[in-house]
Design a protein around this motif. Structure first.
Motif, short mmCIF file in Angstrom:
data_model
loop_
_atom_site.label_atom_id
_atom_site.label_comp_id
_atom_site.label_asym_id
_atom_site.label_seq_id
_atom_site.Cartn_x
_atom_site.Cartn_y
_atom_site.Cartn_z
N LEU A 126 -1.91 -1.25 -3.80
CA LEU A 126 -3.00 -0.29 -3.63
C LEU A 126 -2.39 1.11 -3.54
CD1 LEU A 126 -5.19 -2.14 -0.95
CD2 LEU A 126 -5.62 -1.97 -3.41
N GLN A 138 -4.22 -1.15 -8.07
CA GLN A 138 -5.58 -0.65 -7.87
C GLN A 138 -5.50 0.68 -7.13
OE1 GLN A 138 -8.75 -1.80 -8.85
NE2 GLN A 138 -9.25 0.25 -8.10
N VAL A 164 0.85 -1.19 0.00
CA VAL A 164 0.00 0.00 0.00
C VAL A 164 0.89 1.24 0.00
CG1 VAL A 164 -1.87 1.24 1.15
CG2 VAL A 164 -1.74 -1.26 1.33
#
Length: 772
Positions: A450, A482, A365
């Motif tokens: 992410l 994403q 992330v």
């Protein structure tokens, strides 16, 4: 077709069209050999006593008055044998009628289709006067008339269609805008250009993008045409785009801009709704029916027939059908089927839950430093769900109850956070490299990255975009990406949960998973469906050195994503050969993997954004036939978004969100090779501001050897319910929706520093739906 399935009431459909009666007798004309110069000489002749149309290798010079000067003797052409001639003469008759009203402010900007800017206090500018915007800022009603020939089972009809839209005008020169304090740098500009057709109004043409503004008003342009890159600001106008309109309103109204733009949007929406569309179109058609002077030719009046409306007795409305949402398959062999994907995923899990290889994901992330704590909570919601967030009503739905892990039957993943040093592109690229280095130290890789982003960053250049710089860095290492925007995170509970549910669906597909498939088709043929799109590579909008990349997506008949392939960058002339190579390579690969025999039946269906030219279709047909498959069928289907037809359901006039909109899946047979299909309907409309949903027009190429239009139309409808980006039906089949996504992603990645297209071609991640 029985419409009363599952409690559905039968629709009562109508089209925005009226029949033009094909004369029972003949049409006078003189025939001369075709050449372009002769065609334009007659079209531009003054006085306009003839109209001329091409008929094969000849020109039909049709007299409009008894003493017309003809280049030869009058011949009598039987009208029933020449419906396209009738259609062309009808279009010209409407043009002549509108021209008689030019003194009242009507402006004709295009011949085919005929585009007319309306006049009058209520239509020349629909912006409410109480908003107190200057008169040179306008939203003007534009009417569009077209004439089409429809052929179905030997019956020929000529119909006139009418549509409407609103066109933005910014009619003050840039010099005035500069003095008013409108920000100009980076804005696109236009110049007035004289129309070569004397019957058409002058038009705006793209002039470039403003790089700099001098104190004396001299503009420096990039992406400009021939000549100097500096132009006086008095000679140019801002391009009338939505973004430029909003920028002007913002500069003029300061703190009131948000409310004013909202009011303008609401006024636009009211004009695009079903009731307004029906009434506007109806008034225009009624006006034409009252015009007694409409003539096709000397002595041949133009006569209207019935509206295309199921409620008109004896009018012979075209055949209708309905392709409702298919039952989706959630297990091999059809062991579990359901029309509602979320419900069945929660109940039984995804189609491939037994075979999905990476149950324990590794997730990196990347976020802004100030968003770390917030993103930890968001990631937990994404992975484990929001069981207490439900819709209201008698049957409340929890859109994201168990998260990615629960819905798709995964194990708890390994998650690591890599806060960026800031919110610039280089910061995210550096954080992504740190994450990749961390994985490399463990001789491992991340399955998913992410990226926390903000929509405010969309206007940044690619080299300063956290999204593109971070995405490029991860994709090069084989990690799918994403984005999660701060705007999504800030949503109210229910839309937030719905957004996370869609994100989880897309992520599972990006990872190579099969959330569901379409039902297995009947028959023993190997059937594959291709989506053919293009991605244009050019510098600026003028296309200097323009090259095009052909994009092909390939699916099984059940909707399993097989691959996406793309050609090298070629000229438009080289595209047919390049596409042929891509398609043939894909078929060879699948044939080898599935061990096809030469006499196996094979059906190939091609969906394309543009009508395939003869060269492209022939190239594919001949190349595939060369593979030695003796039982091969082809269907080349053009999926047309820009067409003149609208479907109304007169039984839905009382619908609250989208009055008169058809239900999703309702379809109308226009001709032997043309169908209209509503891929989104009134239930898919999010609110009244979206207006009336448009159907797609499906047109089958004449070289197709498989011509079952009912089956092909149903397949397009099914594939529009099969997107793994969202749980709701899409406006396009995934064959083309995915090709469009690939084009958008390639456009961004290829403008991102450090991206190497060739380096990732062999990467397994690029053979999945990485672009969702």
């Amino acid at each position: 077709m029985t419409f009363q399935q599952g409690g559905r009431r039968p629709p009562r459909l109508a089209l925005n069209a009226i029949r033009i009666t094909i004369p029972a007798g003949t049409i006078p004309a003189a025939m001369v050999p075709y050449d372009r110069e002769t065609l334009h000489r007659y079209l531009d002749r003054d006085p306009q006593d003839v109209h001329v149309l091409r008929m094969g290798n000849e020109l039909a010079v049709v007299p409009l008055v008894p003493d017309a000067d003809l280049p030869g003797p009058r011949r009598a052409l039987r009208a029933a044998d020449h419906p396209n001639l009738v259609a062309g003469l009808a279009r010209e008759a409407v043009l002549r009628e509108v021209m008689t009203r030019s003194d009242k402010g009507y402006r004709i900007t295009r011949r085919r289709p005929l585009v007319v800017e309306a006049a009058g206090a209520k239509t020349e500018n629909v912006i409410p006067p109480e908003l107190h915007l200057p008169e040179w800022l306008k939203k003007r009603l534009v009417m569009e008339f077209d004439v089409r020939t429809l052929v179905c089972r030997g019956v020929v009809q000529v119909v006139l269609t009418c549509t409407h839209r609103l066109r933005t005008f910014i009619d003050a020169p840039v010099s005035d805008l500069r003095r008013l304090g409108v920000p100009l740098v980076g804005k696109t500009v236009s110049t007035v250009r004289e129309n070569a057709d004397p019957k058409l109004a002058d038009r705006l043409g793209y002039a470039g993008r403003i790089l700099a503004v001098d104190d004396d008003g001299t503009l420096t342009l990039e992406d400009h045409g021939e000549g100097s890159d500096t132009v006086p600001d008095s000679e140019l106008y801002l391009e009338p785009s939505r973004s430029n309109f909003a920028a002007v309103v913002t500069a003029l109204t300061q703190g009131r801009a948000e409310n004013i733009l909202k009011a303008v949007a609401e006024e636009e929406a009211s004009r695009h709704g079903g009731i307004a569309t029906r009434d506007t179109v109806g008034k225009a058609i009624a006006w034409l029916r009252r015009c007694e002077a409409l003539t096709l030719a000397d002595g041949v009046p133009m006569v209207f027939g019935d509206l295309l409306d199921q409620s008109v007795e004896g009018a012979g409305f075209p055949r209708v059908d309905a392709f409702f949402k298919p039952k989706l398959s959630f297990g091999p062999g059809g062991t579990s089927e359901n029309r509602w994907a979320q419900m069945e995923l929660d109940r039984t899990g995804p189609y491939d839950q037994e075979s999905f290889p990476r149950k324990k994901l590794r997730i990196a992330v990347v976020c802004e430093p100030g968003m770390l704590r917030k993103m930890k909570g968001v990631v937990d919601d994404f992975l484990h769900g929001l069981p207490n967030v439900r819709s209201t009503g008698t049957n409340p739905l929890a859109p994201h109850p168990t998260g990615l892990v629960g819905r798709f039957r995964l194990e708890d993943p390994v998650v690591a956070f890599f806060p960026a040093a800031g919110d610039r592109g280089r910061d995210y690229a550096e954080a992504a490299r740190a994450a990749n280095a961390d994985a490399a130290d463990r001789d491992d890789r991340w399955d998913l990255a992410l990226l926390q982003v903000s929509r405010e960053w969309q206007e940044r250049s690619y080299d300063d975009s956290p999204y593109w710089m971070g995405k490029a860095a991860f994709l090069k290492q084989g990690t799918v990406v994403q984005a999660l925007s701060v705007e999504t995170v800030a949503m109210d509970d229910l839309p937030y949960a719905m957004a996370l549910a869609n994100v989880a669906l897309g992520v599972y597909a990006k990872l190579g998973g099969l959330p569901w498939l379409l039902p297995a088709p009947r028959g023993d043929a190997h059937e594959f469906v291709f989506g053919l799109g293009t991605h244009v590579e050019k510098d600026g909008r003028r296309g200097a050195g323009q090259r095009v990349v052909g994009i092909a997506t390939m699916f099984t008949a059940q909707g399993a994503f097989v691959l996406d392939s793309r050609t090298s960058a070629v000229s438009y002339e080289g595209l047919p050969e390049a596409l042929k190579t891509v398609v043939v390579d894909a078929i060879r690969r699948v044939r080898a993997e599935e061990a096809w025999r030469p006499d196996d039946p094979v059906r190939l269906v091609f969906h394309a954004f543009t009508q395939m030219g003869r060269d492209s279709a022939n190239a594919v047909v001949e190349a595939v036939r060369g593979l030695g498959l003796t039982r091969m069928q082809f269907a080349f289907l053009h999926v047309v978004e820009d067409h003149p037809f609208t479907i109304f359901d007169l039984e839905a006039e009382g619908d609250r969100k989208s009055p008169l909109a058809p239900e999703r899946g309702q379809a109308v047979e226009l001709g032997d090779r043309e169908w209209l299909v509503a891929l989104t309907g009134r239930k898919e409309v999010k609110g009244i501001r979206q207006g009336l949903p448009d159907p797609v027009l499906l047109r089958l190429h004449h070289l197709s050897t498989y011509a079952n239009m009912v089956a092909l139309s149903r397949q397009v409808s099914d594939f529009a319910c099969h997107s793994w980006r969202t749980f709701t039906p899409s406006r396009l089949p995934v064959t083309l929706g995915y090709a469009d996504q690939i084009a958008q992603q390639l456009f961004g990645l290829e403008r991102t520093p450090g991206w190497d297209r060739d380096a990732v071609l062999g990467n397994p991640v690029m053979r999945r739906p990485w672009f969702l």
